[in-house]
Design an enzyme around this catalytic site. Structure first.
Site, PDB file in Angstrom:
ATOM      1  N   HIS A 253      43.515  50.126  37.672  1.00 34.20           N
ATOM      2  CA  HIS A 253      42.750  49.223  36.808  1.00 34.20           C
ATOM      3  C   HIS A 253      41.265  49.564  36.885  1.00 34.20           C
ATOM      4  O   HIS A 253      40.729  49.866  37.961  1.00 34.20           O
ATOM      5  CB  HIS A 253      42.983  47.769  37.244  1.00 34.20           C
ATOM      6  CG  HIS A 253      42.307  46.753  36.379  1.00 34.20           C
ATOM      7  ND1 HIS A 253      42.481  46.691  35.017  1.00 34.20           N
ATOM      8  CD2 HIS A 253      41.442  45.742  36.697  1.00 34.20           C
ATOM      9  CE1 HIS A 253      41.761  45.683  34.530  1.00 34.20           C
ATOM     10  NE2 HIS A 253      41.126  45.096  35.531  1.00 34.20           N
ATOM     11  N   ASP A 270      35.632  41.881  34.758  1.00 31.60           N
ATOM     12  CA  ASP A 270      37.028  42.303  34.843  1.00 31.60           C
ATOM     13  C   ASP A 270      37.784  41.760  33.634  1.00 31.60           C
ATOM     14  O   ASP A 270      37.886  40.543  33.438  1.00 31.60           O
ATOM     15  CB  ASP A 270      37.639  41.768  36.138  1.00 31.60           C
ATOM     16  CG  ASP A 270      39.058  42.263  36.362  1.00 31.60           C
ATOM     17  OD1 ASP A 270      39.644  42.860  35.434  1.00 31.60           O
ATOM     18  OD2 ASP A 270      39.588  42.044  37.474  1.00 31.60           O
ATOM     19  N   CYS A 321      41.933  48.596  29.712  1.00 30.02           N
ATOM     20  CA  CYS A 321      40.899  48.222  30.679  1.00 30.02           C
ATOM     21  C   CYS A 321      39.735  49.213  30.691  1.00 30.02           C
ATOM     22  O   CYS A 321      38.573  48.825  30.859  1.00 30.02           O
ATOM     23  CB  CYS A 321      41.500  48.087  32.078  1.00 30.02           C
ATOM     24  SG  CYS A 321      42.346  49.582  32.671  1.00 30.02           S
TER      25      CYS A 321
END
Length: 366
Positions: A253, A270, A321
């Site tokens: 991630h 995030d 992401c």
């Protein structure tokens, strides 16, 4: 006449007249004179206008007498008018706003001020101009090295990561970070703290970008063993507005982090909304050790805070992401406090990134 005058006065008082009887007497006299002058069309000098002192003496001598122009007929007409006015519809009561109306008025004013201070952004487009879309398609067909910027380069295998549903690699993210850094260095003469560019977007800050390998070394080896002091031999990070850091979490991630010297904040962004306490902890340790190494004393954390934007845009799949991270870093490099994109904008932003990498420069427009 005195009785009629008092009767008229009481009628007027019931209709809202607030002054005393003597004021009412003078008002009636003035009204009668104006009516008389209106009939005759003559504006002959009045003793009250020519000699106020003489007028005052006369009024004192005949305190309860009436001027010649206040005759019984005038007084009767005035009484009838006052009575008719009482029988007619009452004037509307003064407007007294309710608590809810006051709240809504204040809210509208606050929204107007907010719009002036922070105008609402236009939504992002859904596609590039046709000629740029054609260039993006051509870049996807190209083989070998696609583009170079400073010491970074991207191959056709790397650029394919920007096709839909692909996870971005270090090469794409570091190339994009180099574009951000290059723009910041070119803008040092006119930093973003001074306002906005012609496109309406904020100008670039005095920013520095650490590559994706910075975090892996800081986390895996620490400041001393990873020899991170050498990363800043030619720059003073404490003179920067912001330090931008892509963070790879367990090779699964991407998130963005920033050391914001202007706001005194360690920041984490995030797109999965996960808790990132380790990011704050390690970046605080880095700041302190870097300050001890370069400034020979501990870093002063007075007033500093760990910061997470409450409404950070969130991804809705398992592969965007990296795109979110690049867009976080680009916006932070211009001092943005929020982000104008969402999951719905990812297809457009992927193709925009291809164009930017192919031209080795960031687009001025969103």
């Amino acid at each position: 006449m005195e009785r009629d005058l008092k009767a008229l006065y009481h009628i007027k008082r019931s209709a809202g007249f607030h002054s005393d009887f003597e004021s009412f007497r003078s008002l009636l006299s003035y009204q009668a004179r104006l009516e008389q002058l209106d009939k005759t069309g003559a504006l002959s000098p009045s003793p009250s206008l020519v000699d106020l002192r003489a007028r005052a003496r006369q009024e004192k001598e005949r305190r309860h007498s009436f001027p010649d122009h206040v005759d019984p007929d005038f007084l009767q007409r005035a009484i009838r008018k006052a009575q008719e006015a009482l029988k007619g519809p009452k004037p509307p009561r003064p407007f007294v706003p309710t608590l809810d109306q006051l709240r809504l008025t204040r809210q509208a004013k606050d929204e107007e001020i907010e719009e002036r201070l922070r105008p609402k952004r236009k939504p992002l487009p859904t596609s590039l101009p046709p000629e740029d879309e054609a260039e993006v398609d051509a870049l996807f067909q190209k083989r070998g090295v696609i583009s170079k910027c400073a010491r970074e380069q991207v191959s056709h295998e790397d650029i394919s990561r920007l096709r839909p549903c692909q996870w971005l690699n270090d090469e794409i993210i570091n190339f994009y970070g180099q574009l951000i850094l290059t723009r910041a260095e070119e803008s040092k003469e006119n930093p973003g703290a001074n306002g906005t560019a012609g496109s309406g977007r904020k100008k670039p800050l005095n920013a520095h970008y650490f590559s994706t390998f910075f975090w892996s070394k800081l986390k895996g080896q620490g400041y001393q063993k990873a020899r991170l002091s050498k990363w800043t031999k030619k720059i003073d990070i404490f003179s920067k507005d912001v330090i931008l850091i892509p963070v790879n979490h367990n090779n699964a991630h991407w998130t963005a982090a920033a050391i914001n010297f202007r706001k005194k904040r360690i920041e984490s962004y995030d797109s999965m909304g996960m808790e990132r306490g380790q990011v704050f902890k390690l970046l605080r340790q880095y700041l302190d050790e870097e300050h001890r190494d370069k400034k020979k004393k501990p870093f002063d954390f007075t007033g500093w805070q760990d910061y997470i934007l409450p409404d950070t845009p969130q991804q809705e799949n398992g592969y965007d992401c990296g795109v979110f991270t690049c867009q976080f870093l680009e916006a932070l490099s211009r001092g943005e406090e929020d982000f104008p994109f969402s999951q719905a904008n990812m297809p457009y932003l992927r193709r925009k990134m291809v164009w930017e990498i192919g031209h080795a420069k960031l687009r001025d427009e969103p």
